[in-house]
Design a protein around this motif. Structure first.
Motif, PDB file in Angstrom:
ATOM      1  N   GLY A   1      -5.176  11.198   4.536  1.00  0.00           N
ATOM      2  CA  GLY A   1      -6.158  10.896   3.497  1.00  0.00           C
ATOM      3  C   GLY A   1      -5.635   9.882   2.499  1.00  0.00           C
ATOM      4  O   GLY A   1      -6.320   8.917   2.137  1.00  0.00           O
ATOM      5  N   LYS A   2      -4.392  10.081   2.078  1.00  0.00           N
ATOM      6  CA  LYS A   2      -3.796   9.165   1.098  1.00  0.00           C
ATOM      7  C   LYS A   2      -3.585   7.775   1.700  1.00  0.00           C
ATOM      8  O   LYS A   2      -3.834   6.760   1.052  1.00  0.00           O
ATOM      9  CB  LYS A   2      -2.457   9.720   0.605  1.00  0.00           C
ATOM     10  N   LEU A   3      -3.116   7.743   2.950  1.00  0.00           N
ATOM     11  CA  LEU A   3      -2.918   6.452   3.623  1.00  0.00           C
ATOM     12  C   LEU A   3      -4.239   5.709   3.753  1.00  0.00           C
ATOM     13  O   LEU A   3      -4.311   4.502   3.522  1.00  0.00           O
ATOM     14  CB  LEU A   3      -2.333   6.660   5.025  1.00  0.00           C
ATOM     15  N   ALA A   4      -5.288   6.457   4.131  1.00  0.00           N
ATOM     16  CA  ALA A   4      -6.612   5.847   4.298  1.00  0.00           C
ATOM     17  C   ALA A   4      -7.069   5.211   2.991  1.00  0.00           C
ATOM     18  O   ALA A   4      -7.534   4.072   2.967  1.00  0.00           O
ATOM     19  CB  ALA A   4      -7.621   6.902   4.750  1.00  0.00           C
ATOM     20  N   ALA A   5      -6.895   5.950   1.900  1.00  0.00           N
ATOM     21  CA  ALA A   5      -7.324   5.445   0.592  1.00  0.00           C
ATOM     22  C   ALA A   5      -6.531   4.196   0.213  1.00  0.00           C
ATOM     23  O   ALA A   5      -7.087   3.221  -0.302  1.00  0.00           O
ATOM     24  CB  ALA A   5      -7.148   6.532  -0.464  1.00  0.00           C
ATOM     25  N   GLN A   6      -5.229   4.212   0.502  1.00  0.00           N
ATOM     26  CA  GLN A   6      -4.398   3.053   0.153  1.00  0.00           C
ATOM     27  C   GLN A   6      -4.766   1.825   0.988  1.00  0.00           C
ATOM     28  O   GLN A   6      -4.850   0.713   0.475  1.00  0.00           O
ATOM     29  CB  GLN A   6      -2.914   3.396   0.323  1.00  0.00           C
ATOM     30  N   LEU A   7      -5.003   2.035   2.294  1.00  0.00           N
ATOM     31  CA  LEU A   7      -5.367   0.921   3.173  1.00  0.00           C
ATOM     32  C   LEU A   7      -6.738   0.363   2.794  1.00  0.00           C
ATOM     33  O   LEU A   7      -6.965  -0.838   2.807  1.00  0.00           O
ATOM     34  CB  LEU A   7      -5.348   1.364   4.636  1.00  0.00           C
ATOM     35  N   LYS A   8      -7.651   1.277   2.462  1.00  0.00           N
ATOM     36  CA  LYS A   8      -8.995   0.864   2.052  1.00  0.00           C
ATOM     37  C   LYS A   8      -8.912  -0.001   0.790  1.00  0.00           C
ATOM     38  O   LYS A   8      -9.620  -1.003   0.642  1.00  0.00           O
ATOM     39  CB  LYS A   8      -9.848   2.126   1.799  1.00  0.00           C
ATOM     40  N   SER A   9      -8.008   0.361  -0.110  1.00  0.00           N
ATOM     41  CA  SER A   9      -7.878  -0.419  -1.345  1.00  0.00           C
ATOM     42  C   SER A   9      -7.281  -1.801  -1.076  1.00  0.00           C
ATOM     43  O   SER A   9      -7.353  -2.690  -1.906  1.00  0.00           O
ATOM     44  CB  SER A   9      -7.030   0.337  -2.374  1.00  0.00           C
ATOM     45  N   GLN A  10      -6.703  -1.987   0.118  1.00  0.00           N
ATOM     46  CA  GLN A  10      -6.222  -3.330   0.526  1.00  0.00           C
ATOM     47  C   GLN A  10      -7.314  -4.056   1.310  1.00  0.00           C
ATOM     48  O   GLN A  10      -7.042  -5.002   2.061  1.00  0.00           O
ATOM     49  CB  GLN A  10      -4.974  -3.212   1.408  1.00  0.00           C
ATOM     50  N   ASN A  11      -8.546  -3.556   1.184  1.00  0.00           N
ATOM     51  CA  ASN A  11      -9.708  -4.136   1.880  1.00  0.00           C
ATOM     52  C   ASN A  11      -9.626  -4.068   3.393  1.00  0.00           C
ATOM     53  O   ASN A  11     -10.117  -4.961   4.082  1.00  0.00           O
ATOM     54  CB  ASN A  11      -9.940  -5.596   1.442  1.00  0.00           C
ATOM     55  N   LYS A  12      -9.008  -3.025   3.900  1.00  0.00           N
ATOM     56  CA  LYS A  12      -8.968  -2.867   5.353  1.00  0.00           C
ATOM     57  C   LYS A  12     -10.075  -1.915   5.784  1.00  0.00           C
ATOM     58  O   LYS A  12     -10.432  -1.002   5.054  1.00  0.00           O
ATOM     59  CB  LYS A  12      -7.618  -2.302   5.778  1.00  0.00           C
ATOM     60  N   LYS A  13     -10.586  -2.164   6.993  1.00  0.00           N
ATOM     61  CA  LYS A  13     -11.594  -1.254   7.540  1.00  0.00           C
ATOM     62  C   LYS A  13     -10.847  -0.140   8.274  1.00  0.00           C
ATOM     63  O   LYS A  13     -10.121  -0.388   9.233  1.00  0.00           O
ATOM     64  CB  LYS A  13     -12.536  -1.997   8.487  1.00  0.00           C
ATOM     65  N   VAL A  14     -11.016   1.066   7.777  1.00  0.00           N
ATOM     66  CA  VAL A  14     -10.251   2.212   8.283  1.00  0.00           C
ATOM     67  C   VAL A  14     -11.192   3.235   8.913  1.00  0.00           C
ATOM     68  O   VAL A  14     -12.273   3.504   8.389  1.00  0.00           O
ATOM     69  CB  VAL A  14      -9.482   2.892   7.124  1.00  0.00           C
ATOM     70  N   ILE A  15     -10.775   3.778  10.055  1.00  0.00           N
ATOM     71  CA  ILE A  15     -11.512   4.894  10.660  1.00  0.00           C
ATOM     72  C   ILE A  15     -10.512   6.035  10.847  1.00  0.00           C
ATOM     73  O   ILE A  15      -9.349   5.795  11.201  1.00  0.00           O
ATOM     74  CB  ILE A  15     -12.128   4.496  12.028  1.00  0.00           C
ATOM     75  N   MET A  16     -10.973   7.263  10.582  1.00  0.00           N
ATOM     76  CA  MET A  16     -10.108   8.428  10.805  1.00  0.00           C
ATOM     77  C   MET A  16     -10.589   9.191  12.031  1.00  0.00           C
ATOM     78  O   MET A  16     -11.796   9.246  12.281  1.00  0.00           O
ATOM     79  CB  MET A  16     -10.223   9.395   9.630  1.00  0.00           C
TER      80      MET A  16
END
Length: 313
Positions: free
Chosen positions: A123-138
């Motif tokens: 969850g934390k990694l997803a939030a951090q990657l998203k804040s770098q404007n990356k498209k993330v899927i879990m």
């Protein structure tokens, strides 16, 4: 820089118990001995082992130290302090390419036993990657624990990222299959996969992980595969044992060490990296999203060994 500084001061306070174990003992050795002899090294060895650096790692560190002392003709025990810190930092350095997955289309497989903080880490990694404007899927492939699916879904809402999940008890490899298809069709940058840490019945966890890995390699061969193992820092040497077991079935590319706040076993970070040859890439010291950070050898070893300088701000 505020966040970084805040993290470091929390790390320093989180490692206070470990530091009491290690630093105070070291100080008494560096100041208590008038010469560098066998007794000096023996005492040093004992303190490092007590700090959960483990026997093998400690022996290697002491051997390096002995060599440096000889080469540099060092006579004063006090001068060994910085040498020791430097030797440990050198062992802990993380390669520049350690976070390569961030720059590529990638799948991050997150493994580890239950209760170490896997789902939260994702969850934390997803939030951090998203804040770098990356498209993330879990992908919620820990299908044997209803709570894991719910928890990950909650994180996906919080972070604002898509999640691929099926109901409890479904086949983890099938979830990963769906997630790979979704990641390809939605042009995701990073697919983060949660996995089970324990299976019901007699199903073998390690076989299940191998199967998941095969699905990723078959369905999404163009993706860069990063495998992170999450270990609970409070379990000390037990974390090392877990990592060894998982390493037998999976190429682990990095370690996430959680719950480092308030443990006396912080030295385990050094032991794991030295004994397994796998870098610690992230450390976690709390519940907040920013409480998971990339591992920085310098600040970690400083937090572990150095007497906190109260007057420096």
């Amino acid at each position: 820089m505020g966040e970084k500084k805040g993290f470091f001061s929390r790390l320093v306070s989180g490692l206070i118990k470990t530091r009491k174990n290690i630093a105070s003992g070291l100080d008494s050795i560096f100041h208590g001995f008038s010469k560098i002899d066998d007794d000096f090294y023996e005492e040093l060895e004992e303190i490092l082992i007590m700090g959960d650096l483990g026997v093998d790692t400690t022996m290697n560190i002491i051997e390096d130290l002995q060599e440096r002392v000889k080469e540099e003709h060092i006579k004063e025990p006090a001068e060994c302090r910085q040498l020791l810190i430097d030797i440990i930092k050198k062992q802990m350095e993380v390669d520049e390419t350690a976070y390569e997955y961030e720059n590529r289309t990638s799948v991050v497989l997150v493994i580890g036993v239950n209760g170490v903080g896997k789902t939260t880490t994702i969850g934390k990694l997803a939030a951090q990657l998203k804040s770098q404007n990356k498209k993330v899927i879990m992908a919620a492939a820990d299908t044997f624990r209803a709570a894991a699916i719910e928890q990950l879904t909650e994180w996906s809402n919080r972070a604002g990222v898509d999640i691929i999940a099926q109901q409890e008890g479904s086949d983890p490899a099938a979830v990963i299959y769906d997630a790979c298809q979704a990641a390809k069709s939605r042009h995701a940058d990073v697919l983060l996969c949660d996995t089970a840490g324990r299976l019901h019945n007699k199903k073998n966890l390690m076989n299940e992980l191998s199967k998941i890995r095969r699905v990723i390699e078959r369905e999404f061969p163009e993706a860069y595969l990063e495998t992170l193992i999450v270990l609970d820092g409070t379990t000390g040497q037990n974390a090392l044992v877990q990592a060894k077991q998982f390493k037998e079935v999976s190429d682990i590319s990095g370690i996430v060490l959680t719950k480092l706040d308030g443990t006396a076993k912080g030295g385990i970070a050094i032991a794991i990296q030295a004994e397994l040859g796998i870098p610690v890439k992230y450390i976690g010291i709390g519940e907040k999203i920013e409480d998971l950070q990339k591992f920085d050898a310098d600040s970690f070893v400083n937090a572990l060994f150095e007497k906190p300088a109260e007057d420096e701000e």
